[in-house]
Design an enzyme around this catalytic site. Structure first.
Site, mmCIF file in Angstrom:
data_model
loop_
_atom_site.group_PDB
_atom_site.id
_atom_site.type_symbol
_atom_site.label_atom_id
_atom_site.label_comp_id
_atom_site.label_asym_id
_atom_site.label_seq_id
_atom_site.Cartn_x
_atom_site.Cartn_y
_atom_site.Cartn_z
ATOM 1 C CG MET A 233 7.858 -20.680 30.967
ATOM 2 S SD MET A 233 9.441 -19.952 31.167
ATOM 3 C CE MET A 233 10.258 -21.471 32.399
ATOM 4 C CB CYS A 234 2.627 -17.529 31.125
ATOM 5 S SG CYS A 234 1.954 -17.396 32.772
ATOM 6 C CB THR A 235 5.063 -13.795 34.208
ATOM 7 O OG1 THR A 235 3.505 -14.251 34.797
ATOM 8 C CG2 THR A 235 5.474 -12.340 34.595
ATOM 9 C CD GLU A 238 4.391 -15.058 25.073
ATOM 10 O OE1 GLU A 238 4.294 -13.929 24.869
ATOM 11 O OE2 GLU A 238 4.838 -15.899 24.869
#
Length: 455
Positions: A233-235, A238
Site C-alpha cells: 500500500m505504501c508503494t 507514495e
C-alpha cells in the site's frame, strides 16, 4: 485410467443389436458409438467400473442421462457449450455470475451487441437451445458457491471453463466431498463425478481430467499457479513506479474516498472509465507510460489476454474427454494436457500425481512443527500461506481457538492470537481448520509438533 460412472444395465440389452449409422447431424457421433472399436476403455467389471458397449443405449445414455454442468459462459465456456451440444449431450446446465460487456464480443460468439448488459448464462443458454434442436441448456445466473453439495451431486459430469482459481478450488472440494466409500474403504464408483478443467492464457492452455479420490485433484496442483499479484500500500500511495500501481491507486484508494458507500462494479463501463481517467492522471503526474483503458480493465479485473483459437482447441479437448468419460468409447486422458501455441504448436500430456499432503485429498497426515513459544497468529499465518487459505476458522481439542465470523465470536477468540501455541494445544494434537475456499464438509486436520527446546 478407470472410468467411474455406471450406465444402466439396459445398455447391454439394447446394444446387442448395433444399428445402421443414420444420415443426420449426429452421424459422426453415431459412427463412433454404434459400432465396436479396439480402442474402448478396458476396465475390470469386477471393480464395478464400466466398459464400452456399442449401440443405441450408449447413445441414449449420453443424450438422456449424462447431465452435464458447465462452469462459466465466457470465452472458453461458450466454446464448451457449443461443443457439448454438437456431441450428443442434451441436458446441460451452465452457471455464470457475469453480465455481457462489449469487450466480450470479439471471442464469446454466443453474444451479440444487443445482449450487452444481459446475464451471460441466460443469453448463452437461450442461444444454444434455439440453435441446436433437442438440446436444453438451463442457465443459473449466480455465484457457483451459492449452491450446496446436493446441487452438484445431481450431475454426471462437471466441466470448468473458469478463470477464477478460488471458484475451481471450491468446486473441486465439493466433488471430493461427495465421494463415498464402503465398509472396506473402497470407493463407490457411482459417487465419483468426473471434473474436467480447462484453462487458457493467450496462446497457452491446459485441459485435465480429475476423478475425485482416484486421480490428483485440483488442489494437488495449486503450487503450479502463482499466488495473486498484490502491491504494498505504501508503494501504491507514495512511490508508484509501474502503470499497475496507478490503476491500483485509483481503484483501491481514490474510489474508496470518492464513493465510500458504493461498491465498484468491474463490469460497469462507467465505473471502469472513472478508474481509467484517475489512473491516467496519476500516471501523467509521475511520468509513467502505459496506462490505457484496456490495461486498466486487465489490472482491475485480473484479465488474462484471450485468444479465440486457443479457447476452441482447449474446449475440444475438454468435450472430447467428456464424451469418453460418459461412453467409455476410448481411454481417458491420463491426466493433464498442456497446449503451447505461441511460436508453433506443441502439446504434451502427462500424469499429474497426487500430492500426499494435499489440503483436500491428502493421503498422509498433515503436520506442522513449531517452537512451543511461537505465537498462535504466526502458526495460523504459516498454515494460511502453505494452503492458500482466506479466512480460517480454527478449533483444537474441542475448543474454538479462532472464529473470524460472526464478529461477536471473533471478539471472544482473537485474544488467542497473541498466546504461545503451547498454551492452546498439546504437542501431537490436531488443529481442525475450515475456510471459505473449501465446501463445508472439507476441513484441514493439522497435527502440531513442537521443536525440542534444545534446538
Amino acid at each position: 485410467m478407470p472410468q467411474v460412472h455406471s450406465p444402466s444395465k439396459k445398455i447391454r440389452k439394447t446394444n446387442m443389436q448395433v444399428s445402421r449409422v443414420p444420415t443426420s447431424r449426429d452421424w459422426d457421433l453415431h459412427r463412433l458409438l454404434l459400432r465396436p472399436t479396439p480402442f474402448g476403455n478396458e476396465t475390470n467389471e469386477a471393480m464395478g467400473l464400466g466398459v464400452f458397449e456399442p449401440g443405441t443405449a450408449t447413445v441414449d445414455f449420453v443424450a438422456k442421462e449424462a447431465k452435464v454442468l458447465v462452469l462459466g459462459a465466457g470465452g472458453l465456456g461458450c466454446e464448451i457449450l457449443k461443443d457439448l451440444a454438437f456431441s450428443g449431450f442434451k441436458d446441460i446446465h451452465v452457471v455464470d455470475m457475469d453480465t455481457i460487456d462489449i469487450s466480450n464480443l470479439n471471442r464469446q460468439f454466443l453474444f451479440r451487441r444487443a445482449d450487452v448488459g444481459q446475464p451471460k448464462a441466460l443469453v448463452a443458454a437461450k442461444f444454444i437451445t434455439q440453435r441446436v434442436k433437442g438440446v436444453t441448456v438451463t442457465p443459473h445466473h449466480c455465484d457457483l458457491r451459492t449452491f450446496d453439495s446436493s446441487f452438484y451431486s445431481d450431475f454426471k459430469l462437471v466441466i470448468s471453463g473458469l478463470d477464477n482459481i478460488d471458484a475451481r478450488r471450491f468446486v473441486n472440494s465439493v466433488l471430493v466431498s461427495l465421494v463415498e466409500t464402503d465398509e472396506d474403504g473402497d470407493i463407490d464408483p457411482s459417487t465419483v463425478i468426473p471434473f474436467i478443467d480447462g484453462g487458457t492464457e493467450g496462446f497457452k492452455g491446459q485441459a485435465r481430467v480429475i476423478l475425485p479420490r482416484i486421480t490428483s485433484c485440483f488442489e494437488c496442483s495449486l503450487d503450479s499457479f502463482p499466488p495473486p499479484t498484490s502491491f504494498p500500500m505504501c508503494t501504491i500511495a507514495e512511490t508508484p513506479r509501474q502503470p499497475a500501481h496507478c490503476v491500483a491507486y485509483a481503484s483501491v484508494i481514490l474510489w474508496e474516498k470518492e464513493f465510500p458507500d458504493t461498491k465498484m462494479d468491474t463490469d460497469s463501463p462507467e465505473h471502469m472509465q472513472w478508474v481509467y481517467q484517475r489512473a491516467l492522471e496519476r500516471a501523467e503526474q509521475y511520468d509513467i507510460p502505459g496506462v490505457t483503458y484496456t490495461f486498466t480493465l486487465g489490472v482491475v479485473k485480473n484479465i488474462i489476454p484471450a485468444v479465440a483459437s486457443t479457447n476452441a482447441v482447449i474446449s475440444a479437448m475438454c468435450v472430447n474427454e467428456a464424451l469418453k468419460a460418459m461412453s467409455y468409447c476410448s481411454q481417458t486422458m491420463h491426466n493433464y494436457h498442456m497446449h503451447m501455441g505461441a511460436t508453433g504448436i506443441y502439446s504434451h500430456t502427462f500424469e499429474y500425481e497426487k500430492k500426499a499432503t494435499c489440503g483436500v485429498c491428502a493421503t498422509e497426515s498433515l503436520e506442522i512443527t513449531v517452537h512451543p513459544d511461537t505465537l498462535f497468529r504466526d502458526v495460523i499465518a504459516q498454515i494460511t500461506d502453505t494452503y492458500r487459505l482466506k479466512q480460517p476458522a480454527v478449533t483444537g481439542e474441542g475448543k474454538s481457538l479462532l472464529m473470524p465470523n460472526p464478529p461477536a465470536l471473533y471478539e471472544l477468540t482473537k485474544g488467542n492470537l497473541d498466546k504461545p501455541i503451547s498454551e492452546l494445544i498439546e504437542a501431537g494434537k490436531h488443529l481442525t481448520i475450515t475456510d471459505p475456499v473449501f465446501v463445508g464438509d472439507i476441513s484441514l486436520s493439522v497435527r502440531v509438533q513442537f521443536e525440542s527446546l534444545d534446538d
